[in-house]
Design an enzyme around this catalytic site. Sequence first.
Site, PDB file in Angstrom:
ATOM      1  N   HIS A 140      10.323   4.650  -3.270  1.00 41.56           N
ATOM      2  CA  HIS A 140       9.761   4.122  -2.029  1.00 41.56           C
ATOM      3  C   HIS A 140       9.474   2.634  -2.147  1.00 41.56           C
ATOM      4  O   HIS A 140       9.813   1.851  -1.266  1.00 41.56           O
ATOM      5  CB  HIS A 140       8.489   4.889  -1.673  1.00 41.56           C
ATOM      6  CG  HIS A 140       7.473   4.958  -2.772  1.00 41.56           C
ATOM      7  ND1 HIS A 140       7.784   5.401  -4.044  1.00 41.56           N
ATOM      8  CD2 HIS A 140       6.155   4.627  -2.824  1.00 41.56           C
ATOM      9  CE1 HIS A 140       6.704   5.354  -4.814  1.00 41.56           C
ATOM     10  NE2 HIS A 140       5.708   4.884  -4.100  1.00 41.56           N
TER      11      HIS A 140
ATOM     12  N   ASP B  48       0.886  -1.158   0.000  1.00 46.41           N
ATOM     13  CA  ASP B  48       0.000   0.000   0.000  1.00 46.41           C
ATOM     14  C   ASP B  48       0.918   1.200   0.000  1.00 46.41           C
ATOM     15  O   ASP B  48       1.874   1.268   0.782  1.00 46.41           O
ATOM     16  CB  ASP B  48      -0.922   0.018   1.220  1.00 46.41           C
ATOM     17  CG  ASP B  48      -2.027   1.055   1.060  1.00 46.41           C
ATOM     18  OD1 ASP B  48      -2.562   1.174  -0.056  1.00 46.41           O
ATOM     19  OD2 ASP B  48      -2.360   1.735   2.044  1.00 46.41           O
TER      20      ASP B  48
ATOM     21  N   TYR C 246       1.189   9.983  -8.970  1.00 43.81           N
ATOM     22  CA  TYR C 246       1.663  11.361  -8.801  1.00 43.81           C
ATOM     23  C   TYR C 246       3.092  11.561  -9.331  1.00 43.81           C
ATOM     24  O   TYR C 246       3.683  12.626  -9.128  1.00 43.81           O
ATOM     25  CB  TYR C 246       1.620  11.751  -7.319  1.00 43.81           C
ATOM     26  CG  TYR C 246       0.237  11.732  -6.707  1.00 43.81           C
ATOM     27  CD1 TYR C 246      -0.611  12.840  -6.791  1.00 43.81           C
ATOM     28  CD2 TYR C 246      -0.237  10.596  -6.042  1.00 43.81           C
ATOM     29  CE1 TYR C 246      -1.871  12.833  -6.231  1.00 43.81           C
ATOM     30  CE2 TYR C 246      -1.510  10.572  -5.478  1.00 43.81           C
ATOM     31  CZ  TYR C 246      -2.320  11.694  -5.575  1.00 43.81           C
ATOM     32  OH  TYR C 246      -3.576  11.681  -5.018  1.00 43.81           O
ATOM     33  N   ASP C 247       3.643  10.557 -10.020  1.00 42.03           N
ATOM     34  CA  ASP C 247       5.037  10.643 -10.486  1.00 42.03           C
ATOM     35  C   ASP C 247       5.352  11.925 -11.256  1.00 42.03           C
ATOM     36  O   ASP C 247       6.433  12.506 -11.079  1.00 42.03           O
ATOM     37  CB  ASP C 247       5.381   9.432 -11.363  1.00 42.03           C
ATOM     38  CG  ASP C 247       5.594   8.153 -10.548  1.00 42.03           C
ATOM     39  OD1 ASP C 247       5.535   8.220  -9.299  1.00 42.03           O
ATOM     40  OD2 ASP C 247       5.812   7.092 -11.167  1.00 42.03           O
TER      41      ASP C 247
END
Length: 204
Positions: free
Chosen positions: A187, A73, A161-162
């Site tokens: 991440h 997640d 959101y890259d």
Amino acid sequence: MAEVLVASRNQKKLAELHRVLDAAGVSGLTLLSLEDVDPFDEAPETGATFEENALAKARDAYRATGLASVADDSGLEVAALNGMPGVLSARWSGVAGDAAEKDRANTALLLAQLGDVPDGRRGAAFVSACALVSRAGETVVRGEWPGSIVREPRGDGGFGYDPVFLPSGSDRTAAELSPAEKDAASHRGRALALLVPALRELAG
């Protein structure tokens, strides 16, 4: 070959884990997605943290299939929005539609909310929690990718959101990086790398 279920329909996540395992020299695992197994009831993501949601998804998948299961997640935490969108990242705008439509709507809303925020206060971090549930037990790890939010989308790689996320120390957004560059820093790449020892054990 041991089978590992990646509890997602996102082929990009499957490919990312493939690349992380290849880079770590782990072989002997066959990765499956939710498209490769019989459908089962997937609990809604109601956890207050990324870790809770990832573990719930991995437990559901393991319980339903008996296969060692990996789930993640992930989302974006923006300092000026008190850590939001956080676990709500994928549904921040409330827009229904395909993934690309949701991504555009979520990004547009985020930029609108940060419209008056000066450049020096646009700090953010991508966060990913990854969980592995198997006969051997449960492992949950967390990876973070610090950066800031730019004012206009740039680049056409990646997803989510890259295009508006500028990693710390970079002059290119996450959507302007190659897959290999993104894996090395992102991440999810960081979290998946922390899972490698447990996955190596599964591979035998």
